[in-house]
Design an enzyme around this catalytic site. Structure first.
Site, PDB file in Angstrom:
ATOM      1  N   LYS A   1      -8.886 -44.748 -42.505  1.00 58.49           N
ATOM      2  CA  LYS A   1      -9.687 -45.604 -43.637  1.00 58.49           C
ATOM      3  C   LYS A   1      -8.801 -46.602 -43.979  1.00 58.49           C
ATOM      4  CE  LYS A   1      -9.773 -44.057 -48.419  1.00 58.49           C
ATOM      5  NZ  LYS A   1      -9.670 -42.920 -49.296  1.00 58.49           N
TER       6      LYS A   1
HETATM    7  C1  R5P Z   1      -6.142 -43.955 -53.534  1.00 55.85           C
HETATM    8  O1  R5P Z   1      -6.405 -43.811 -54.748  1.00 55.85           O
HETATM    9  C2  R5P Z   1      -7.050 -43.221 -52.429  1.00 55.85           C
HETATM   10  O2  R5P Z   1      -6.875 -43.267 -51.077  1.00 55.85           O
HETATM   11  C3  R5P Z   1      -8.709 -43.737 -52.765  1.00 55.85           C
HETATM   12  O3  R5P Z   1      -9.316 -42.394 -52.202  1.00 55.85           O
HETATM   13  C4  R5P Z   1      -9.078 -44.790 -51.958  1.00 55.85           C
HETATM   14  O4  R5P Z   1      -8.374 -46.018 -52.414  1.00 55.85           O
HETATM   15  C5  R5P Z   1     -10.430 -44.974 -52.019  1.00 55.85           C
HETATM   16  O5  R5P Z   1     -10.991 -45.242 -53.367  1.00 55.85           O
HETATM   17  P1  R5P Z   1     -11.657 -46.552 -53.909  1.00 55.85           P
HETATM   18  O6  R5P Z   1     -12.770 -46.894 -53.186  1.00 55.85           O
HETATM   19  O7  R5P Z   1     -11.443 -46.466 -55.346  1.00 55.85           O
HETATM   20  O8  R5P Z   1     -10.577 -47.583 -53.383  1.00 55.85           O
END
Ligand code: R5P
Length: 292
Positions: free
Chosen positions: A204
């Site tokens: 990710k």
């Molecule tokens: C960090 O807060 C986490 O890994 C989140 O799941 C990630 O950043 C994805 O969320 P967003 O789309 O809000 O960045």
């Protein structure tokens, strides 16, 4: 005439769990991230986690909470697959130490919660690099004995240079220069490959211009995080560009649950991810749904 390869000789729990979170037709996923509280506390849109997630659950292919959010705010009767946040130990109250993350959820706890997989943040290029790569590698090793999916995240904490790359803008809100953009690709390409080589089934990361190069260099499928909340059209645009560049979906949070119309937004994101809709078509869908 049959040959031996016509017989299925092995059932793989890992493959079966991947099939639960990826749509069989598009081969892509819309994973809803609601784990932010593990270090952000109570961000906008997640104060009442149950209220936020309940209407969104029917539209995500999997959901990614932290352990506290899962236990307090998700209906145990949900059929939506769970990807558990497995690392933490940091908090925004100590921004300089955000990369000091450790494993906070055991594989036994993941199994007990019926998670199909987990996420681990890796802080590539920061002081916490070694310990966070170690967390990914050792948790992946252990969790793979049970066929759980490991998702490694390229996280940047509060580092000013790296934050600029993942936000896609300079500290003053201005556009990245051509050199910044080149450096962003170089960094994300390197970080994704390191995370992939250390055992992540899925990586990710954040979208950047030139994302094709990041996808090409990564051995594992990539999903993108959304990052800080953007105007609706802009969020649909980077989602579209990421898919076009080869991402297999999103693990998106704030750009969905902080949107003025989260249920319309998640459906518009789905249209881009699963149906290859254009930004214009997805935005039209967003407007139709949000107007009721
Ligand atoms: C960090 O807060 C986490 O890994 C989140 O799941 C990630 O950043 C994805 O969320 P967003 O789309 O809000 O960045």
């Amino acid at each position: 005439m049959k040959n031996v390869f016509d017989y299925q000789t092995e059932w793989s729990g890992l493959q079966n769990r991947m099939a639960r979170m990826f749509d069989p037709d598009s081969g892509r996923t819309v994973l809803l991230a609601v784990d932010h509280g593990y270090f952000q506390g109570a961000p906008a849109g997640l104060i009442n986690l149950r209220e936020t997630v309940t209407p969104l659950l029917p539209y995500c292919d999997a959901i990614s909470p932290a352990i506290g959010g899962l236990k307090t705010s998700l209906d145990p009767k949900t059929r939506t697959p769970i990807i558990l946040r497995a690392t933490g130990g940091n908090s925004m109250r100590r921004p300089d130490e955000l990369d000091d993350e450790v494993v906070t959820v055991s594989v036994e706890e993941m199994v007990r919660c019926n998670a199909i997989g987990f996420t681990v943040s890796c802080y590539i290029g920061l002081p916490g690099q070694c310990q966070t790569i170690e967390s990914l590698a050792s948790l992946s090793d252990e969790a793979h004995r049970f066929g759980l999916i490991s998702i490694g995240i390229t996280a940047v904490g509060a580092d000013p240079v790296l934050t600029k790359f993942v936000k896609g803008e300079r500290e003053d809100g201005g556009e990245l220069t051509a050199d910044d953009k080149k450096e962003a690709v170089r960094y994300l390409k390197h970080a994704c490959r390191v995370v992939s080589e250390n055992g992540a089934d899925i990586v990710k990361t954040y979208y950047c211009d030139g994302f094709e190069e990041v996808v090409e260099a990564c051995l594992s499928p990539i999903v993108i995080a959304g990052g800080t909340k953007r105007p609706t059209k802009e969020a649909l645009e980077f989602t579209f560009n990421a898919i076009k560049a080869g991402a297999v979906g999103v693990d998106m949070g704030r750009n969905i649950f902080q949107n003025e119309h989260p249920v319309a937004m998640i459906q518009a994101v789905r249209a881009v991810v699963h149906e290859d809709k254009s930004v214009k078509e997805a935005f039209q869908l967003y407007e139709e749904i949000s107007k009721g």
